[in-house]
Design an enzyme around this catalytic site. Sequence first.
Site, PDB file in Angstrom:
ATOM      1  N   TYR A   1      -1.470  -0.410   6.292  1.00 37.53           N
ATOM      2  CA  TYR A   1      -0.700  -1.574   5.261  1.00 37.53           C
ATOM      3  C   TYR A   1       0.163  -2.602   6.083  1.00 37.53           C
ATOM      4  O   TYR A   1      -0.083  -3.707   5.849  1.00 37.53           O
ATOM      5  CB  TYR A   1      -0.122  -0.899   4.157  1.00 37.53           C
ATOM      6  CG  TYR A   1       0.300  -1.637   3.185  1.00 37.53           C
ATOM      7  CD1 TYR A   1      -0.622  -2.413   2.324  1.00 37.53           C
ATOM      8  CD2 TYR A   1       1.391  -2.057   2.932  1.00 37.53           C
ATOM      9  CE1 TYR A   1      -0.271  -3.413   1.328  1.00 37.53           C
ATOM     10  CE2 TYR A   1       1.955  -2.986   1.992  1.00 37.53           C
ATOM     11  CZ  TYR A   1       0.921  -3.604   1.122  1.00 37.53           C
ATOM     12  OH  TYR A   1       1.590  -4.450   0.094  1.00 37.53           O
TER      13      TYR A   1
ATOM     14  N   SER B   1       4.751  -8.714   2.034  1.00 36.66           N
ATOM     15  CA  SER B   1       5.608  -7.613   1.698  1.00 36.66           C
ATOM     16  C   SER B   1       6.663  -7.584   2.718  1.00 36.66           C
ATOM     17  O   SER B   1       6.692  -8.057   3.607  1.00 36.66           O
ATOM     18  CB  SER B   1       4.698  -6.171   1.693  1.00 36.66           C
ATOM     19  OG  SER B   1       5.520  -5.100   1.784  1.00 36.66           O
TER      20      SER B   1
END
Length: 233
Positions: free
Chosen positions: A148, A134
């Site tokens: 995260y 990501s």
Amino acid sequence: MARVAMVSGGGRGLGAAIAERLLDDGWTVSLGLRDVGQAARFDAPAGHLMAVRFDADRPATADAWVSATVERLGRIDALVNNAGILRTVDFEQGSEADLDAMWAVNVKAPFRLVRAALPHLRKTGNGRIVNIASTDARRYRPGTSIGYAMTKHALLAMTQAARFAGWDDGVRATALCPGAIDTDLVAGLPGVTPKGDRLTPETVAGLVATILTLPNQASLPELIVNTRLETLI
């Protein structure tokens, strides 16, 4: 013989798009799924698709999936670690259980799969590992789940370690770092990129397919794909 790719979390969203793209490109695909019934959505040529139960919370299923793939298909040419979860964990919100769940799915499960698949990837002379990270693996943006971002930074580090581990045997590993993808993972997330500006799963699947076709001499350690203008480290 068709090349064989293992794809985790391939039953829906980005994983399904990756599986469909690879099938269209002539790959044989081994799906690792919590619910193997999800494989029924694919219209694949006979012998080009298999599904095996894989659960990040059950460490033994990583070795079992790799073993089943080799036993049935004879080889592993690529591993795509796609399965991932996002839960809001910062200094005010989220529980220890939320943090542990993200580490289990986003970091420990891919690590186990790389460890189990690496000997087979080495045998091909041009094995490939793609870890879906990501943009949160490359920076911290206020409003992002800290937990995260931590797991995706760890996945990026593990990708670099995999490059070193397999390099001499032709294994190449890439951390694909996209911005927001239009899937259920980010639906309703505060501050997320507006729907019309998000990447489509098919676009990201195309990037995975391209990475898997690159020769050993064109190693791509990471690929960052922005949906917004921002500064990355």
